[in-house]
Design an enzyme around this catalytic site. Structure first.
Site, PDB file in Angstrom:
ATOM      1  N   ALA A 153       0.827  -1.208   0.000  1.00  0.00           N
ATOM      2  CA  ALA A 153       0.000   0.000   0.000  1.00  0.00           C
ATOM      3  C   ALA A 153       0.860   1.256   0.000  1.00  0.00           C
ATOM      4  O   ALA A 153       0.572   2.231  -0.710  1.00  0.00           O
ATOM      5  CB  ALA A 153      -0.936  -0.014   1.203  1.00  0.00           C
ATOM      6  N   TYR A 154       1.923   1.244   0.786  1.00  0.00           N
ATOM      7  CA  TYR A 154       2.820   2.404   0.836  1.00  0.00           C
ATOM      8  C   TYR A 154       3.489   2.621  -0.523  1.00  0.00           C
ATOM      9  O   TYR A 154       3.521   3.745  -1.042  1.00  0.00           O
ATOM     10  CB  TYR A 154       3.875   2.183   1.923  1.00  0.00           C
ATOM     11  CG  TYR A 154       4.933   3.260   1.979  1.00  0.00           C
ATOM     12  CD1 TYR A 154       4.632   4.544   2.425  1.00  0.00           C
ATOM     13  CD2 TYR A 154       6.243   2.992   1.584  1.00  0.00           C
ATOM     14  CE1 TYR A 154       5.608   5.528   2.486  1.00  0.00           C
ATOM     15  CE2 TYR A 154       7.224   3.963   1.642  1.00  0.00           C
ATOM     16  CZ  TYR A 154       6.899   5.231   2.089  1.00  0.00           C
ATOM     17  OH  TYR A 154       7.861   6.208   2.138  1.00  0.00           O
TER      18      TYR A 154
END
Length: 245
Positions: A153-154
């Site tokens: 996600a990052y």
């Protein structure tokens, strides 16, 4: 570029870690620095005092980078206090890690707001206000290429930063403004080291051929180059990671 007054830089996330090192380095390069912070005025003031003690000029200002009105006010302050904006370094961001299958979507939304919307908002204001001969420097991550587990996600949020960086550079044709991103690898900041076992830290340090973690000063060196002499580097993502990949 010849200016009778010092160039003016806004550094978001300038209250600690890499942001503080960047703010102090740009001040050492002769720039006047507006140190942005989101929630820790004491740490921002420490950065300001360190710059002033070294003979530089700096003040601190708060803003939510994802709020367009607060970011506009941040740029207003730089213009009113120092006469304009020449360099914008957007280090502010958050990192929440999880395997994709176990991802809390609230965490995804938080990173989207800060890392993607925040970069859009800061870049939009920078594109409207940075003076000719200036530089806009976003912050990406080497994890978009290293592909470490739990970073999906990052890294996805920073992949969006890469895209807007490359496109904005082309949209500013004719303005004499460079737009680049710095993509650090594993860097020895308190945020990075917190909660990691020494074996994990040692493994990440061994990934680079230089066999160490990066330091905030290493990253600030790359920013200094892009903010100052590197006028022919434009529309690039510069991987400051010691050669990991």
């Amino acid at each position: 570029m010849t200016q009778s007054t010092p160039r003016v830089a806004i550094v978001t996330g300038g209250s600690g870690g890499i942001g503080r090192a960047v703010a102090e380095r740009l001040a050492a390069d002769g720039m006047t620095v507006l140190v942005h912070y989101a929630g820790n005025p004491a740490r921002a003031e420490e950065t300001v005092q360190a710059i002033v003690a070294a003979g530089g000029t700096a003040t601190a200002a708060r803003a939510d980078v994802a709020d367009e009105h607060e970011v506009a006010a941040l740029f207003d302050e730089a213009e009113q206090r120092y006469g304009g904006v020449d360099v914008v370094v957007h280090t502010a961001g958050i990192m929440l890690l999880s395997p994709l299958a176990e991802l809390d979507l609230d965490d995804l939304d938080r990173m989207h707001r800060t890392n993607i919307r925040g970069t859009f908002v800061v870049d939009r204001e920078a594109a409207r206000r940075v003076r000719r001969g200036g530089a806009i420097i976003n912050f990406s991550t080497s994890v978009t290429r290293i592909a470490l587990p739990t970073y999906a996600a990052y890294a996805a949020s920073k992949g969006a930063v890469d895209a807007m960086t490359l496109i904005l550079a082309r949209e500013l044709r004719g303005r004499d403004i460079t737009v680049n991103a710095v993509a650090p690898g594993p860097t020895a900041t308190p945020l990075f080291l917190e909660g990691k076992e020494q074996s994990v830290v040692d493994h990440m340090a061994s990934m680079a051929p230089l066999e160490r973690l990066g330091t905030p000063d290493d990253i600030a060196e790359a920013v200094s180059f892009l903010a100052g002499p590197a006028r022919w580097i434009n529309g690039q993502v510069v991987h400051a990671n010691g050669g990991i990949i």
